[in-house]
Design a protein around this motif. Structure first.
Motif, short mmCIF file in Angstrom:
data_model
loop_
_atom_site.label_atom_id
_atom_site.label_comp_id
_atom_site.label_asym_id
_atom_site.label_seq_id
_atom_site.Cartn_x
_atom_site.Cartn_y
_atom_site.Cartn_z
N MET A 1 0.82 -1.21 0.00
CA MET A 1 0.00 0.00 0.00
C MET A 1 0.85 1.26 0.00
O MET A 1 2.07 1.21 0.16
N TYR A 2 0.18 2.36 -0.22
CA TYR A 2 0.77 3.70 -0.20
C TYR A 2 0.17 4.43 0.99
O TYR A 2 -1.02 4.34 1.26
N ILE A 3 1.00 5.17 1.72
CA ILE A 3 0.52 5.98 2.83
C ILE A 3 1.08 7.38 2.66
O ILE A 3 2.30 7.55 2.48
N ARG B 1 0.36 -1.16 9.64
CA ARG B 1 -0.43 -0.08 10.22
C ARG B 1 -0.10 0.18 11.69
O ARG B 1 -0.05 1.32 12.14
N CYS C 1 0.04 4.05 13.11
CA CYS C 1 -1.28 4.57 13.45
C CYS C 1 -1.19 5.53 14.64
O CYS C 1 -0.26 5.46 15.43
N TYR D 1 -3.22 10.92 7.99
CA TYR D 1 -2.57 10.16 6.93
C TYR D 1 -3.66 9.51 6.07
O TYR D 1 -4.80 9.37 6.50
N GLU E 1 -4.34 6.13 3.49
CA GLU E 1 -3.88 4.83 2.98
C GLU E 1 -4.56 4.54 1.64
O GLU E 1 -5.75 4.73 1.51
N THR E 2 -3.77 4.07 0.68
CA THR E 2 -4.29 3.61 -0.60
C THR E 2 -3.77 2.20 -0.80
O THR E 2 -2.56 1.97 -0.79
N TYR E 3 -4.68 1.25 -0.97
CA TYR E 3 -4.30 -0.16 -1.05
C TYR E 3 -4.01 -0.56 -2.49
O TYR E 3 -4.82 -0.35 -3.38
N ASN F 1 -7.84 -5.83 4.86
CA ASN F 1 -7.38 -4.60 5.51
C ASN F 1 -8.39 -4.07 6.53
O ASN F 1 -8.70 -2.89 6.53
N LYS G 1 -9.26 -2.59 9.79
CA LYS G 1 -8.59 -1.85 10.87
C LYS G 1 -8.97 -2.39 12.24
O LYS G 1 -8.14 -2.41 13.16
#
Length: 192
Positions: free
Chosen positions: A43-45, A147, A151, A167, A169-171, A177, A179
């Motif tokens: 993922m991208y954060i 995460r 987090c 922040y 998140e893009t998966y 995923n 949380k």
């Protein structure tokens, strides 16, 4: 025959969407696995905080500073080596690699974070956690491996050095995923 065609179209659409996400954000480096099939999360954060703050918080949690412990299942994090700095064109990227041993000592996952300073003063991160044994379902374990290292307090996470700001998140390849799977009450761990 119609069902097979529908599944084929759906697979092509999903592949296109995932490829599109990757093209927009850049490549994600994953640790790899000896298993033929394994669960993973890439993922991208995007953080509003600078990379030095994000990397410091993640490193402090990895090193269990201030009695920080894995809220997912009481596992153990270790850092593979010191951070690696790569100069790529105008970007400087720092890579952090580590391992996560599950709380019951049965499984080890490997992960990589790559930090890139954003032009707005924030931090762009790619992250990937990958199971090292045959697995399909991991109940968000690889997602939580990542995460739980960044987090913030509003997520219910214990902060070590700095409560990181907002922040996103893009998966990319992280369909497990949830949380709510990342933080367990102490009683839950004791009863398992």
């Amino acid at each position: 025959m119609k069902v097979t065609t529908t599944y084929t179209r759906l697979a092509i659409l999903c592949s296109t969407l995932i490829t599109g996400v990757g093209a927009a954000h850049g490549d994600i480096q994953c640790p790899g696995s000896p298993a033929l099939k394994n669960a993973k999360c890439s993922m991208y954060i995007t953080f509003s905080d600078p990379c030095t703050d994000v990397q410091t918080e993640i490193t402090h949690r990895l090193q269990s500073e201030d009695s920080w412990s894995d809220p997912h299942n009481g596992g153990t994090y270790t850092m593979d080596a010191t951070a690696h700095v790569h100069a790529m064109d105008r970007d400087t990227r720092t890579t952090l690699r580590g391992n996560h041993l599950t709380g019951y000592g049965h499984y080890t996952d490997k992960f990589i974070f790559t930090f890139t300073d954003a032009s707005d003063g924030g931090c762009e991160v790619t992250a990937c956690s990958e199971s090292q044994v045959f697995s399909i379902l991991d109940y968000s374990t690889n997602f939580c491996n990542l995460r739980n290292l960044y987090c913030n307090a509003s997520d219910g996470c214990q902060v070590v050095s700095k409560d990181l700001g907002p922040y996103e998140e893009t998966y990319a390849d992280c369909w497990q995923n949830k949380k709510e799977n990342c933080i367990h009450e102490k009683e839950t761990l004791d009863n398992k």
